[in-house]
Design a protein around this motif. Structure first.
Motif, short mmCIF file in Angstrom:
data_model
loop_
_atom_site.label_atom_id
_atom_site.label_comp_id
_atom_site.label_asym_id
_atom_site.label_seq_id
_atom_site.Cartn_x
_atom_site.Cartn_y
_atom_site.Cartn_z
N THR A 10 0.79 -1.23 0.00
CA THR A 10 0.00 0.00 0.00
C THR A 10 0.83 1.29 0.00
O THR A 10 0.58 2.18 0.81
CB THR A 10 -0.96 0.04 1.22
OG1 THR A 10 -1.20 -1.27 1.72
CG2 THR A 10 -2.28 0.66 0.83
N ARG A 50 0.33 3.37 5.27
CA ARG A 50 -0.88 3.26 6.09
C ARG A 50 -1.26 4.64 6.59
O ARG A 50 -0.40 5.39 7.07
CB ARG A 50 -0.64 2.33 7.28
CG ARG A 50 -1.90 2.03 8.07
CD ARG A 50 -1.69 1.07 9.22
NE ARG A 50 -0.88 -0.06 8.79
CZ ARG A 50 -0.12 -0.77 9.61
NH1 ARG A 50 -0.04 -0.47 10.88
NH2 ARG A 50 0.59 -1.79 9.16
N ASP A 51 -2.52 4.98 6.49
CA ASP A 51 -3.05 6.25 7.00
C ASP A 51 -2.26 7.45 6.49
O ASP A 51 -1.94 8.36 7.26
CB ASP A 51 -3.06 6.24 8.54
CG ASP A 51 -3.94 5.14 9.12
OD1 ASP A 51 -4.96 4.80 8.47
OD2 ASP A 51 -3.60 4.62 10.18
N GLY A 52 -1.93 7.44 5.22
CA GLY A 52 -1.22 8.57 4.62
C GLY A 52 0.25 8.65 4.95
O GLY A 52 0.92 9.62 4.61
N GLU A 53 0.78 7.65 5.63
CA GLU A 53 2.20 7.63 5.97
C GLU A 53 2.87 6.42 5.33
O GLU A 53 2.20 5.46 4.98
CB GLU A 53 2.38 7.56 7.49
CG GLU A 53 1.91 8.80 8.21
CD GLU A 53 2.18 8.74 9.70
OE1 GLU A 53 2.65 7.69 10.20
OE2 GLU A 53 1.92 9.75 10.37
N ARG A 66 6.17 3.77 6.00
CA ARG A 66 7.19 3.33 6.97
C ARG A 66 8.15 2.38 6.26
O ARG A 66 7.73 1.40 5.66
CB ARG A 66 6.55 2.62 8.14
CG ARG A 66 7.60 2.08 9.14
CD ARG A 66 6.94 1.37 10.28
NE ARG A 66 6.17 2.32 11.06
CZ ARG A 66 6.44 2.64 12.32
NH1 ARG A 66 7.45 2.08 12.94
NH2 ARG A 66 5.72 3.51 12.96
#
Length: 176
Positions: free
Chosen positions: A84, A124-127, A129
């Motif tokens: 994602t 995830r959630d616009g971030e 990692r």
């Protein structure tokens, strides 16, 4: 080639500063050499961009997969998980993430003797990692900071400039 030219340019600049104005003829020669090295760096950049798609053209996920393939060609064992990754990630952020991954894998080859490793790139959630772990010999963080190596500092700087953060955990005998 570009990296070597940049290193040579830095050394020549240091020599020029060290010399001061002791010899005008030598200073002129050094300035000429600096100009030639600068031109060489520009040519190397043009050649590189023609033969290597940019991260922006290829996308971050494909670029990371290509980086992983290169790591494996150097004898590294690397598990890769990519999930994602936002398609609208800015080119600056994508490049920073790529360069951190590149340096982390380079460090695994150099310092962890190509120990088996895992790279995860998760959106995830616009971030986004990036996590890179290896099973190498590990090291003492404080000793590494004192040694003056630029790799860890560069990764931290890249992450911060891109609006992110950088966390490194290491312990002798437990990888990184």
């Amino acid at each position: 080639l570009g990296r070597k030219a940049a290193q040579l340019e830095m050394r020549l600049r240091g020599l020029l500063e060290e010399m001061g104005s002791r010899s005008e003829e030598s200073a002129t020669l050094l300035v000429d050499l600096l100009n030639e090295v600068g031109a060489l760096r520009q040519v190397a950049g043009v050649v590189s961009s023609r033969f290597h798609p940019t991260i922006e053209e290829r996308g971050l996920a494909k670029s990371i997969r290509a980086l992983a393939a290169e790591h494996r060609q150097h004898g590294g064992e690397l598990a890769v998980v990519i999930k994602t990754v936002p398609a609208d990630l800015s080119p600056d952020k994508a490049t920073a993430i790529y360069r951190v991954a590149q340096e982390a894998l380079r460090n695994i080859r150099r310092h962890a003797k190509n120990a088996p490793a895992r790279l995860e790139l998760i959106g995830r959630d616009g971030e986004v990692r990036l996590t890179v772990k290896d099973t190498g010999p590990g090291f003492e963080l404080e000793a590494a900071h004192r040694s003056g190596g630029a790799g860890m500092r560069t990764m931290q700087d890249r992450a911060m400039v891109a609006g992110g953060s950088f966390l490194l955990t290491a312990k002798p005998g437990h990888g990184c």
